[in-house]
Design a protein around this motif. Sequence first.
Motif, short mmCIF file in Angstrom:
data_model
loop_
_atom_site.label_atom_id
_atom_site.label_comp_id
_atom_site.label_asym_id
_atom_site.label_seq_id
_atom_site.Cartn_x
_atom_site.Cartn_y
_atom_site.Cartn_z
N VAL A 41 0.83 -1.21 0.00
CA VAL A 41 0.00 0.00 0.00
C VAL A 41 0.86 1.25 0.00
N VAL A 42 1.91 1.27 0.82
CA VAL A 42 2.79 2.44 0.88
C VAL A 42 3.46 2.69 -0.47
N VAL A 43 3.97 1.63 -1.11
CA VAL A 43 4.64 1.79 -2.40
C VAL A 43 3.68 2.30 -3.46
N LEU A 44 2.48 1.73 -3.53
CA LEU A 44 1.52 2.15 -4.55
C LEU A 44 1.06 3.58 -4.33
N MET A 45 0.82 3.97 -3.09
CA MET A 45 0.36 5.33 -2.83
C MET A 45 1.45 6.36 -3.11
N LEU A 46 2.67 6.05 -2.72
CA LEU A 46 3.77 6.98 -3.03
C LEU A 46 3.97 7.10 -4.53
N ALA A 47 3.89 5.98 -5.26
CA ALA A 47 4.04 6.04 -6.71
C ALA A 47 2.92 6.86 -7.35
N ALA A 48 1.68 6.69 -6.85
CA ALA A 48 0.56 7.45 -7.40
C ALA A 48 0.71 8.94 -7.14
N LEU A 49 1.13 9.32 -5.93
CA LEU A 49 1.28 10.73 -5.60
C LEU A 49 2.42 11.37 -6.38
N LEU A 50 3.54 10.67 -6.51
CA LEU A 50 4.68 11.23 -7.22
C LEU A 50 4.41 11.34 -8.72
N SER A 51 3.74 10.34 -9.29
CA SER A 51 3.48 10.37 -10.73
C SER A 51 2.46 11.44 -11.10
N SER A 52 1.56 11.76 -10.17
CA SER A 52 0.55 12.79 -10.45
C SER A 52 1.04 14.20 -10.15
N GLY A 53 2.25 14.34 -9.61
CA GLY A 53 2.80 15.65 -9.31
C GLY A 53 2.23 16.28 -8.05
N SER A 54 1.53 15.52 -7.22
CA SER A 54 0.96 16.07 -5.99
C SER A 54 2.04 16.16 -4.93
N ASN A 55 1.82 17.07 -3.97
CA ASN A 55 2.75 17.12 -2.84
C ASN A 55 2.49 15.95 -1.91
N LEU A 56 3.41 15.73 -1.01
CA LEU A 56 3.33 14.57 -0.11
C LEU A 56 2.68 14.91 1.22
N ALA A 57 1.93 16.02 1.26
CA ALA A 57 1.30 16.41 2.52
C ALA A 57 0.22 15.40 2.95
N GLY A 58 -0.46 14.81 1.97
CA GLY A 58 -1.52 13.87 2.32
C GLY A 58 -1.11 12.42 2.21
N THR A 59 0.20 12.14 2.33
CA THR A 59 0.67 10.76 2.18
C THR A 59 0.08 9.84 3.23
N SER A 60 0.07 10.27 4.48
CA SER A 60 -0.44 9.41 5.55
C SER A 60 -1.92 9.11 5.36
N GLY A 61 -2.69 10.11 4.94
CA GLY A 61 -4.11 9.86 4.70
C GLY A 61 -4.34 8.93 3.53
N ALA A 62 -3.51 9.06 2.47
CA ALA A 62 -3.64 8.18 1.32
C ALA A 62 -3.30 6.74 1.69
N ILE A 63 -2.28 6.55 2.52
CA ILE A 63 -1.91 5.20 2.94
C ILE A 63 -3.02 4.58 3.79
N ALA A 64 -3.58 5.37 4.70
CA ALA A 64 -4.68 4.86 5.52
C ALA A 64 -5.88 4.49 4.66
N ALA A 65 -6.19 5.34 3.65
CA ALA A 65 -7.31 5.03 2.75
C ALA A 65 -7.04 3.78 1.94
N GLY A 66 -5.78 3.60 1.50
CA GLY A 66 -5.44 2.40 0.73
C GLY A 66 -5.59 1.14 1.55
N TRP A 67 -5.16 1.17 2.81
CA TRP A 67 -5.31 0.00 3.67
C TRP A 67 -6.79 -0.34 3.89
#
Length: 487
Positions: A41-67
């Motif tokens: 989940v962490v790898v997929l969410m980081l890859a999605a955020l980085l590829s879309s050009g978004s900042n990493l401010a919502g990384t923790s929320g994206a990981i929680a949503a993915g789980w």
Amino acid sequence: MPPRTPADGFDEARFLSLTPERARVLLLVAARPTTYALVAVVVLMLAALLSSGSNLAGTSGAIAAGWLAAHQVPLMIGKTSLGLLPLLPTGLLVWLTGRDCARAVEPDSSRADLGWLIGAALAGPLLVTAVCLAVAEDASGVVALQPPDTLAAFGWVGGVHLVAAAGAIASRNRRRLFTLLRLPDWAIAGTFGAGRTVVRLLVCATAVVVVSFLVHWSRIGDTFHTAGNAAGVLGLILLSMAYLPNVVVATVGVLVGSGAQFGDASIGLFSVVGGPIPAVPLMAAVPAGPASGWWSALLLIPAAVGVLGGLDIGRTSHDRAVAPWATLTSAGLATVVLVLLGAVAGGDLGTFGQVSLDPPIFAVVAFGWFAVTGYVGLMLARWFVVPIRTPMNGYDDEYADYDDYEDDYYDDRDQYEDHYDDEYDDYDDQYDDYVGPDVEVELDGELVEEQTAIVTSGAAGSYTVPDIVDAEVVEADLPESDRVDGR
């Protein structure tokens, strides 16, 4: 109520104590599937955020949503409800948990051992879920993610891993499970038949989806127009793969004749209603309509699956024309499993609306197919005098290696006990040498009748106790080294 004893299948001492080796196995069951899933989940969410050009401010929320999404927990992103979640990640989680639980099941596992195993399988995921719920609460001010219902989140996560653990335990100890439940032969045959029927129908539905996808290959290019770049194309491909099991379950509804609904659009073998559908490559397999006349020939697929199920019932049960209990059991269990899969595979998809099967119609149609065609298969088996091979006999053949392993285990235990008995005999010999020969003490008594007896009275009456006089202690001959002068 008296306490339960080991004979009842419960050993309190064994339940409250764990060997270091057993504790290590349970720790792996609790931690390994959870760790694999969380890392993915962490790898997929980081890859999605980085590829879309978004900042990493919502990384923790994206990981929680993915789980939570991997465990089918409904999410609310902004004002959009997302209940249609991919089944492929959930299936992988079930496989990971079931694999480790199956490896941890021992041949002589007691109920206490199985209780520890189920507890370990639930402990790790529930702990991570609690952390993700707290993270989602904190991240709601940064990302448009509303915290899901706590009870629903724990229920979905616990249910997914409980099904995985219970399925693994049942697959490894089917003989003990059937013995414990004391199921009749027709129920056992029906259970095995339902499993084969569900698998066959899902395989046929997958083949239909693949063929339809290839037939409509020319429409796939239109679905990549919104991808933007290579990362977007890869994301759409991965998203299509994740939702493939959902489309397969929907195809099962189409094959049996009840149809499937995609928001305002719907598809069946006899009619197609147009409407907006998600622009992902996988949805290119959905026909645009109108329904063709030859589509009704696809009804032969559930009919063939039902006949094969009836033939299997004829081989593994004593069903007959007036008592097809195993056939009806197989049809009922297969229908229940497919209805549950349809409920999990469907849900709300934002502005597209509800994506699902029609549960009441689907249940009635599926049971009718499996019961009627299964009965036909049963009659074919009886007319051609197919030899009966009960499921338990097949189970014995399948698990012959397991029985050999169990025999080796008990042989090793008997050898250990024999070795222990030899050591105990040596200890007895050493003890005899240390104490020396036994000393015998004899009492030489003479009863004198003329003496007055002692009269004892009590609540129950009186009785006499004769006096024993002239008692003499006679010592046996002792070795010379043990004699003491004057004694």
